[in-house]
Write an enzyme that holds these catalytic residues in place. Structure first.
Site, PDB file in Angstrom:
ATOM      1  N   TYR A 146       0.886  -1.142   0.082  1.00 21.16           N
ATOM      2  CA  TYR A 146      -0.089  -0.263   0.166  1.00 21.16           C
ATOM      3  C   TYR A 146       0.773   1.277   0.076  1.00 21.16           C
ATOM      4  O   TYR A 146       0.106   2.457  -0.289  1.00 21.16           O
ATOM      5  CB  TYR A 146      -1.020  -0.071   1.153  1.00 21.16           C
ATOM      6  N   LYS A 196       3.825 -15.379   2.281  1.00 21.12           N
ATOM      7  CA  LYS A 196       3.503 -16.286   1.129  1.00 21.12           C
ATOM      8  C   LYS A 196       4.956 -16.501   0.310  1.00 21.12           C
ATOM      9  O   LYS A 196       5.397 -15.969  -0.596  1.00 21.12           O
ATOM     10  CB  LYS A 196       2.843 -15.333  -0.166  1.00 21.12           C
ATOM     11  N   ASP A 228      -2.820 -18.234   1.802  1.00 23.75           N
ATOM     12  CA  ASP A 228      -4.130 -18.864   1.329  1.00 23.75           C
ATOM     13  C   ASP A 228      -4.742 -19.835   2.181  1.00 23.75           C
ATOM     14  O   ASP A 228      -5.625 -20.095   2.399  1.00 23.75           O
ATOM     15  CB  ASP A 228      -3.704 -19.492  -0.260  1.00 23.75           C
ATOM     16  N   ASP A 252      -5.104  -7.001   5.822  1.00 24.66           N
ATOM     17  CA  ASP A 252      -6.122  -6.282   5.401  1.00 24.66           C
ATOM     18  C   ASP A 252      -7.435  -7.122   5.213  1.00 24.66           C
ATOM     19  O   ASP A 252      -8.364  -7.178   5.781  1.00 24.66           O
ATOM     20  CB  ASP A 252      -5.967  -5.240   4.338  1.00 24.66           C
ATOM     21  N   ASP A 256     -10.393  -8.821   8.022  1.00 24.73           N
ATOM     22  CA  ASP A 256     -11.938  -8.689   7.944  1.00 24.73           C
ATOM     23  C   ASP A 256     -12.414  -9.916   7.967  1.00 24.73           C
ATOM     24  O   ASP A 256     -13.712 -10.315   8.141  1.00 24.73           O
ATOM     25  CB  ASP A 256     -11.960  -8.106   6.329  1.00 24.73           C
TER      26      ASP A 256
END
Ligand code: NAD
Length: 364
Positions: A146, A196, A228, A252, A256
């Site tokens: 980001y 990852k 994942d 992020d 959620d």
């Protein structure tokens, strides 16, 4: 032994919409908890978001940022509303929140996910899957994809290209990892680092640094999980997790996903920590659709105040007394509209605040 601190400077930023209503209830509960546990709060109130745009011309003023930096903790409601929706992005209420995060260098975002027994049925997952969940997602908040440069959209011989840069510096990983291990020491002593690393160099460095930090915390169990797989495990068997630590973009999404295990946005607190003052706020927004009607659920904000007591005030008993009071009120069948079920007693925002206040105990 030196006596621990008992007086705290708290900057209260109610913000907009239901932020004002839920903050009032959290302050009420905080003051009552302080009386029972021998803590005093010197509270200053300032504007942020749309309210600050209207009164001060900017979503957060320099003066408010200074007040925040000088405080022991910041308690924030929510910002935003339809009135300010047409403003350009850099002038919108949400910029106030981002400005505050940046100014205080709040690099670790904590979202605890706890399922209160009486609300287990509110989750979209089966009660036996969500029962006993008590996990904490720690998301790095000020770096990664980001913020990485270069970024942009450019013309290339093969077509227009959008591009971003995923990056981490070793010390950025180290400070958030250290925070995760320190916090895990006060919990069930298990950290799951999510990355990852099978395909990304950023993640390979992340994993290397986390392993180094773990050497300073031999009592904490560390495991690594690909993002994942983690997203799958959160739905399959969420009770396996204690502390999850991960980078900005993975965090992020996972935070959620994890927060929805409880089934209700009105129940979710959060904390953002840096080296100085920390910011405590509910996960939800300003809910313009119900603002000013007394319908808001103040429990996410009240539980954010409990996090403040635990982390910034080092008063875990006081924090526990708030959580116990919330549980008791729910067990007795009181609900705000968003979490109401058949047979429950629906109460207003301020009634919910009063009920929690009445059930606080001095023992924690
Ligand atoms: P929202 O979280 O404000 O509302 C989503 C839905 O959940 C609405 O139906 C709302 O009524 C309900 N809801 C939220 N909190 C509730 C509570 N405590 N009790 C009962 N019901 C609750 O998200 P949104 O509608 O996408 O955004 C509204 C405004 O809030 C926008 O301006 C957005 O930018 C802003 N926002 C601010 C923050 C923040 O301040 N941290 C976070 C998210 C959104």
């Amino acid at each position: 032994m030196a006596e621990s601190k008992q007086e705290f400077d708290v900057l209260v930023l109610p913000g907009d919409g239901i932020g004002l209503e839920v903050t009032e209830e959290a302050v009420k509960v905080l003051k009552a908890t302080g009386q029972l546990h021998g803590l005093t709060f010197e509270m200053k109130t300032a504007l942020v978001g749309g309210a600050a745009i209207d009164a001060e011309g900017a979503p957060v003023s320099e003066e408010t940022i200074k007040l925040a930096a000088d405080a022991d903790a910041v308690l924030m409601g929510a910002v935003g509303g339809t009135k300010w929706d047409d403003l350009p992005t850099d002038k919108r209420p949400e910029k106030g929140l981002l400005g505050m995060r940046k100014a205080l260098d709040l690099f670790a975002n904590l979202r605890p996910v706890q399922v209160f027994g009486p609300l287990a049925a509110a989750s979209t997952l089966k009660p036996e899957v969500v029962k006993g969940i008590d996990l904490l997602v720690i998301r790095e908040l000020v770096s990664d994809l980001y913020f990485g440069e270069p970024r942009g959209i450019r013309d290339t011989p093969n077509g227009r290209e959008g591009y971003n840069t995923m990056r981490y510096l070793d010390w950025e990983v180290e400070r958030v990892a250290r925070k995760a291990f320190e916090i895990a020491m006060g919990r069930r002593r298990k950290v799951t680092s999510v990355d990852k690393a099978n395909v990304l160099e950023t993640s390979a460095l992340w994993r290397e640094v986390v392993i180094e930090v773990a050497r300073d915390f031999p009592e904490v169990e560390l495991d690594h999980m690909y993002v994942d797989n983690c997203s799958m495990q959160l739905i399959r068997n969420p009770a396996q997790f204690d502390v999850i630590v991960t980078g900005n973009i993975f965090g992020d999404i996972l935070s959620d996903e994890a927060s929805m295990l409880t089934g209700s946005i009105g129940m979710l607190p959060s904390a953002s920590l840096g080296e100085g003052a920390a910011l405590y706020e509910p996960v939800h927004g300003s809910a313009p659709d119900i603002a000013g009607q007394g319908k808001a659920n103040p429990l996410a904000m009240i539980l954010s105040a409990a996090m403040m007591l635990e982390i910034s005030c080092q008063a875990p008993e006081a924090a526990a007394s708030i959580r116990d009071a919330v549980n008791r009120v729910l067990e007795e069948g009181y609900r705000t509209g968003d979490i109401a079920e058949e047979g429950s007693s629906v109460v207003s925002c301020s009634e919910m605040g009063d009920l929690v206040t009445e059930r606080l105990s001095g023992q924690g």
